[in-house]
Design an enzyme around this catalytic site. Structure first.
Site, PDB file in Angstrom:
ATOM      1  N   ASP A 111       0.725  -1.326   0.138  1.00  0.00           N
ATOM      2  CA  ASP A 111       0.026   0.065   0.049  1.00  0.00           C
ATOM      3  C   ASP A 111       0.717   1.172   0.062  1.00  0.00           C
ATOM      4  O   ASP A 111       1.728   1.281   0.917  1.00  0.00           O
ATOM      5  CB  ASP A 111      -0.922  -0.042   1.099  1.00  0.00           C
ATOM      6  CG  ASP A 111      -1.800  -1.178   1.432  1.00  0.00           C
ATOM      7  OD1 ASP A 111      -2.324  -1.612   0.049  1.00  0.00           O
ATOM      8  OD2 ASP A 111      -2.471  -1.363   2.216  1.00  0.00           O
ATOM      9  N   ASP A 119     -13.590  -4.345  -1.277  1.00  0.00           N
ATOM     10  CA  ASP A 119     -13.234  -3.986   0.194  1.00  0.00           C
ATOM     11  C   ASP A 119     -14.514  -4.111   1.153  1.00  0.00           C
ATOM     12  O   ASP A 119     -15.783  -3.427   0.603  1.00  0.00           O
ATOM     13  CB  ASP A 119     -12.800  -2.631   0.522  1.00  0.00           C
ATOM     14  CG  ASP A 119     -11.440  -2.580  -0.293  1.00  0.00           C
ATOM     15  OD1 ASP A 119     -10.663  -3.512  -0.392  1.00  0.00           O
ATOM     16  OD2 ASP A 119     -11.098  -1.407  -0.385  1.00  0.00           O
TER      17      ASP A 119
END
Length: 255
Positions: A11, A130
């Site tokens: 990330d 998500d």
């Protein structure tokens, strides 16, 4: 049985790798190029690079970072963040990525999945989902979130996964926001539900803490691949260590 994949995830925010818990409390984890090279040498099957602020800050994915990583590693690289149309998909692929991950843009404009698959092939289109778990009368369901987990959509995760595959997604990257960063194991009930609902590979993400967690995600969760971040970034486990553990358990992996 097909070989199962171990995938480190990077990330990226402001050019650095970050990691938090449940998409919050982000801390610095290192240089993305250095980490990518380290994981490649350790036997990672693929890498996933996600620019976690590209969508909210409306900027292009980090093409320069992708280019640097693609020059040094020779395994598939998936990149995501800030992808809105087929032009941005093309730019990411031209910068050296093998696949693109789309999340928010896919929900807001599902036709992007079909257009991307038509132009570049389904194998290039990874739809990231998500989710947060909602227990209703004792029965679990999962709601899809977008904008780096900041916005609920009301979409049911299983229904959305099916729709994404029908539109041309070649893979699903499934992240449990509840489990993310806590190192207490994947949400295997969720992973299994999605894996049984779609006909494409599913990458389990969120919650990896031990090699045993990965084994359970692959066996009970029926995942095709397992993704992890913090256990790799902070040296808790190595890719090779996990692969040797899985091989001893009878899971086919590339050593």
């Amino acid at each position: 049985m097909l070989t199962k994949r171990i995938i480190p995830c990077l990330d990226i925010k402001d050019g650095r790798v970050v990691k938090g818990t449940s998409f919050t409390h982000l801390g610095d984890a290192g240089n993305p190029v250095d980490l990518a090279n380290s994981y490649y040498k350790d036997g990672a099957d693929e890498l996933i690079l996600l620019d976690i602020t590209a969508t909210s800050e409306k900027h292009e994915p980090l093409a320069g970072v992708i280019e640097c990583i693609a020059r040094e590693v020779f395994i598939p690289v998936t990149a995501g963040g800030g992808i809105y149309n087929t032009d941005s998909i093309r730019r990411v692929l031209m910068s050296g990525a093998d696949k693109v991950s789309i999340n928010t843009a896919a929900v807001l404009n599902p036709s992007l999945i079909k257009e991307g698959a038509s132009k570049f092939g389904s194998q290039c289109i990874v739809v990231a989902i998500d989710v947060r778990r909602i227990d209703t009368n004792g029965e679990p369901r999962w709601e899809v979130y977008i904008h780096s987990g900041q916005r609920a959509t009301g979409l049911d995760a299983i229904a959305w996964a099916k729709q994404a595959v029908d539109l041309g997604a070649g893979e699903i990257l499934l992240t449990s926001m509840d489990a993310d960063g806590h190192r207490l194991g994947y949400d295997n009930v969720l992973t299994r539900a999605i894996s049984e609902a779609v006909t494409v590979p599913v990458i389990a993400s969120g919650g990896a803490g031990t090699p045993e967690d990965m084994y359970r995600a692959l066996m009970f969760g029926k995942a095709d691949a397992v993704l992890a971040a913090s256990i790799f970034h902070y040296g808790i486990h190595t890719v090779r260590e996990i692969k040797l553990f899985l091989a001893e358990k009878g899971i086919p992996v590339r050593i």
